[in-house]
Design a protein around this motif. Sequence first.
Motif, PDB file in Angstrom:
ATOM      1  N   TYR B  33       0.857  -1.189   0.000  1.00  0.00           N
ATOM      2  CA  TYR B  33       0.000   0.000   0.000  1.00  0.00           C
ATOM      3  C   TYR B  33       0.894   1.241   0.000  1.00  0.00           C
ATOM      4  O   TYR B  33       1.940   1.265   0.652  1.00  0.00           O
ATOM      5  N   TYR B  35       0.823   5.445   0.781  1.00  0.00           N
ATOM      6  CA  TYR B  35       0.108   6.540   1.406  1.00  0.00           C
ATOM      7  C   TYR B  35       0.944   7.803   1.278  1.00  0.00           C
ATOM      8  O   TYR B  35       2.168   7.760   1.270  1.00  0.00           O
ATOM      9  N   PHE B  45      -4.622   7.615   1.554  1.00  0.00           N
ATOM     10  CA  PHE B  45      -4.389   6.402   0.777  1.00  0.00           C
ATOM     11  C   PHE B  45      -4.182   6.737  -0.700  1.00  0.00           C
ATOM     12  O   PHE B  45      -4.959   7.502  -1.294  1.00  0.00           O
ATOM     13  N   TRP B  48      -3.011   0.522  -3.851  1.00  0.00           N
ATOM     14  CA  TRP B  48      -2.848  -0.795  -3.251  1.00  0.00           C
ATOM     15  C   TRP B  48      -2.547  -1.802  -4.364  1.00  0.00           C
ATOM     16  O   TRP B  48      -3.261  -1.880  -5.347  1.00  0.00           O
ATOM     17  N   ASN B  56      -6.786  -1.140  -5.798  1.00  0.00           N
ATOM     18  CA  ASN B  56      -7.579   0.017  -5.391  1.00  0.00           C
ATOM     19  C   ASN B  56      -6.700   1.255  -5.488  1.00  0.00           C
ATOM     20  O   ASN B  56      -5.463   1.154  -5.359  1.00  0.00           O
ATOM     21  N   LEU B  90       4.707   7.034   2.253  1.00  0.00           N
ATOM     22  CA  LEU B  90       4.840   5.846   3.083  1.00  0.00           C
ATOM     23  C   LEU B  90       4.338   4.620   2.352  1.00  0.00           C
ATOM     24  O   LEU B  90       3.316   4.648   1.672  1.00  0.00           O
ATOM     25  N   LEU B  97      -4.882 -10.606   2.013  1.00  0.00           N
ATOM     26  CA  LEU B  97      -6.149 -10.534   2.754  1.00  0.00           C
ATOM     27  C   LEU B  97      -5.933 -10.229   4.239  1.00  0.00           C
ATOM     28  O   LEU B  97      -6.861 -10.315   5.033  1.00  0.00           O
ATOM     29  N   GLN B 101      -1.443  -3.733   8.601  1.00  0.00           N
ATOM     30  CA  GLN B 101      -0.536  -3.091   7.659  1.00  0.00           C
ATOM     31  C   GLN B 101       0.650  -2.537   8.441  1.00  0.00           C
ATOM     32  O   GLN B 101       0.466  -1.807   9.418  1.00  0.00           O
TER      33      GLN B 101
END
Lengths: 114, 112
Positions: B33, B35, B45, B48, B56, B90, B97, B101
């Motif tokens: 992910y 950020y 966000f 991903w 996403n 970051l 799943l 994080q």
Amino acid sequence: QQQVKQSPQSLIVQKGGISIINCAYENTAFDYFPWYQQFPGKGPALLIAIRPDVSEKKEGRFTISFNKSAKQFSLHIMDSQPGDSATYFCAARWGGTSYGKLTFGQGTILTVHP
Amino acid sequence: EAGVTQSPTHLIKTRGQQATLRCSPISGHTSVYWYQQALGLGLQFLLWYDEGEERNRGNFPPRFSGRQFPNYSSELNVNALELEDSALYLCASSSRLGYEQFFGPGTRLTVL
């Protein structure tokens, strides 16, 4: 639109006291609520987390209280120490079609005086 | 166990240039992910990736893009840099799943 609202923005506590940080959310699609601690110049570190089917979780001096009906959750730091001085972020993880991403509160700067 | 690593630590670019940031997840983690932590805006966000696919993306323009490599490391590219892109970027990783994080130390991008 801020999905997760955090308060207070800053907090000063004496050593040995209890620090309390509150968060409120709107979206019922959230399925996991972590708290992160961030020191200056560092990335956020996962502190403790809770799922909405649990009302309280305790790990050492850190406790999360969760109120599903009120859509609120809070972090309690017992016996606060100067080393706890940092910025704390609450977050909420999206389920459903936005699965996976975290939405963060604005952060609380905690200062613990010796 | 090694944590999430990011490079470079600092990056200075001028407006209009492109920036490339890199992230290596925790061993065994397949999700990465990204950020953005900009002053006054908190953590937002960005993207991903899981198993090499973009799963996403957040509310950022298309000039923010990235990819994930077969070894699960990831790259974030920011094209046509603007002054407001200055921020700490970051990277976090999780198991597939997984709920937890874990963040890296970040890359500080400064756009002049």
